[in-house]
Scaffold this active site. Structure first.
Site, mmCIF file in Angstrom:
data_model
loop_
_atom_site.group_PDB
_atom_site.id
_atom_site.type_symbol
_atom_site.label_atom_id
_atom_site.label_comp_id
_atom_site.label_asym_id
_atom_site.label_seq_id
_atom_site.Cartn_x
_atom_site.Cartn_y
_atom_site.Cartn_z
ATOM 1 N N LYS A 72 0.712 -1.324 0.061
ATOM 2 C CA LYS A 72 0.024 -0.026 0.088
ATOM 3 C C LYS A 72 0.893 1.388 -0.036
ATOM 4 O O LYS A 72 0.356 2.288 -0.512
ATOM 5 C CB LYS A 72 -1.037 -0.072 1.267
ATOM 6 C CG LYS A 72 -1.989 -0.958 1.078
ATOM 7 C CD LYS A 72 -3.171 -0.764 2.187
ATOM 8 C CE LYS A 72 -4.212 -2.001 2.027
ATOM 9 N NZ LYS A 72 -5.138 -1.830 3.091
ATOM 10 N N ASP A 108 -9.781 2.982 1.886
ATOM 11 C CA ASP A 108 -9.814 2.108 3.116
ATOM 12 C C ASP A 108 -10.363 3.309 4.353
ATOM 13 O O ASP A 108 -11.035 2.997 5.090
ATOM 14 C CB ASP A 108 -8.388 1.797 3.826
ATOM 15 C CG ASP A 108 -7.951 0.616 3.194
ATOM 16 O OD1 ASP A 108 -8.810 -0.179 2.552
ATOM 17 O OD2 ASP A 108 -6.785 0.445 3.096
#
Ligand code: ATR
Length: 292
Positions: A72, A108
């Site tokens: 990420k 997220d």
């Protein structure tokens, strides 16, 4: 299964491992519901192959990618652009195709926000406890401050780490919103009020389901709502302790749901209906054997 033809658009997930992902259920269900000619496939990317994987996907005309552990942060170096909040967080989980390459987003964080909103939990002006100071806690802190939370107490076993993350968030927004503290110092929290608590440590995650980062009832009496980012098990020990002390508690599956919904919306330039969101959520629960 929909018919794959010459017009089918490809989306996928890159990470390592990816074998237990539930994301294909989210995206392929949405594509089917909307009659969209798109498929979503997980790709296991070996260490050292991330750039090739992203550039390869672009060359193959893939519409978009999700990015998961451990890529990420590293993925940011392979992009044509990064959304402002994702850049602050320093992590992306969604790559959207542009003319020059992929642009990175962090759904997220926005997924957490939408999940909390869907449960009637507001962040704006709230006093919030974030438990943990790792990657998930960091993203939650950036989100809370960007949405105008009041004070955010970042409570961690290792105070030094909380101090470092708090400084990063405060520096990024130019205000002293995040206050670092040690978990066991909860008695020093301003009295006379109850808090929204976001559980962002890895404690309590399956198979370690009997554990919580804090056991003291006096701590849980300070919480009106507990939101655990963990969704396996679907009732964590943290959630049980919050409920036993009279608060409301939620698991993190809706965060996973909304991070996917938002990625799908970004790729397809659409807005998913609430009816379809509910259908996807039911399918996720079914796939995971969760009843509530
Ligand atoms: P993630 O990316 O999922 O957030 P991480 O970056 O490894 O994972 O962070 C894990 C978090 O859980 C940290 O806040 C960690 O606390 P420390 O900074 O003190 O290590 C917390 N954590 C993990 N195990 C813990 C335990 N047994 N007790 C208390 N906190 C724990």
């Amino acid at each position: 299964m929909r018919q794959i033809d010459g017009h089918t658009r490809l989306c996928g997930l890159i990470g390592n491992p990816v074998e237990h992902t539930i994301s294909p259920v989210i995206h392929n269900t949405l594509a089917e519901r909307e009659g969209r000619n798109m498929v979503y496939v997980p790709f296991h990317v070996e260490k050292g192959q991330l750039r090739k994987a992203i550039e390869g996907a672009f060359a193959l005309n893939a519409l978009g990618l999700n990015v998961t552990v451990p890529y990420k942060s590293e993925a940011i170096g392979c992009l044509a652009g990064v959304d402002e909040i994702a850049e602050k967080i320093g992590a992306v989980n969604t790559l959207v195709r542009t003319e020059k390459g992929y642009k990175g987003y962090n759904t997220d964080a926005t997924g957490l926000y939408r999940a909390m909103r869907s449960e009637g939990i507001s962040v704006e002006g709230e006093e919030i406890l974030i438990l943990g100071a790792g990657g998930a806690a960091r993203a939650a802190a950036f989100l809370c401050v960007s949405k105008g939370a009041g004070r955010v107490y970042m409570m961690n076993r290792t105070e030094e780490k909380a101090r470092k993350v708090a400084k990063e968030v405060n520096d990024a927004f130019g205000r002293e919103s995040v206050v670092p503290m040690r978990l066991e110092d909860y008695g020093a929290l301003p009295a006379g009020r109850r808090y929204l608590a976001i559980q962002a440590t890895s404690v309590g995650l399956y198979p370690d389901a009997d554990a919580a980062v804090m056991e003291d009832r006096a701590f849980y009496e300070r919480i009106h709502t507990g939101f655990d980012l963990i969704y396996r098990p679907s009732c964590t020990r943290f959630m049980k302790l919050v409920r036993d002390a009279g608060g409301k508690a939620y698991h993190g599956l809706k965060m996973l749901l909304y991070q996917g919904v938002e990625a799908y919306e970004l790729w397809n330039g659409t807005s998913v209906s609430e009816e379809d969101v509910i259908i996807v959520y039911d399918k996720m629960k079914e796939a995971m054997g969760i009843e509530e």
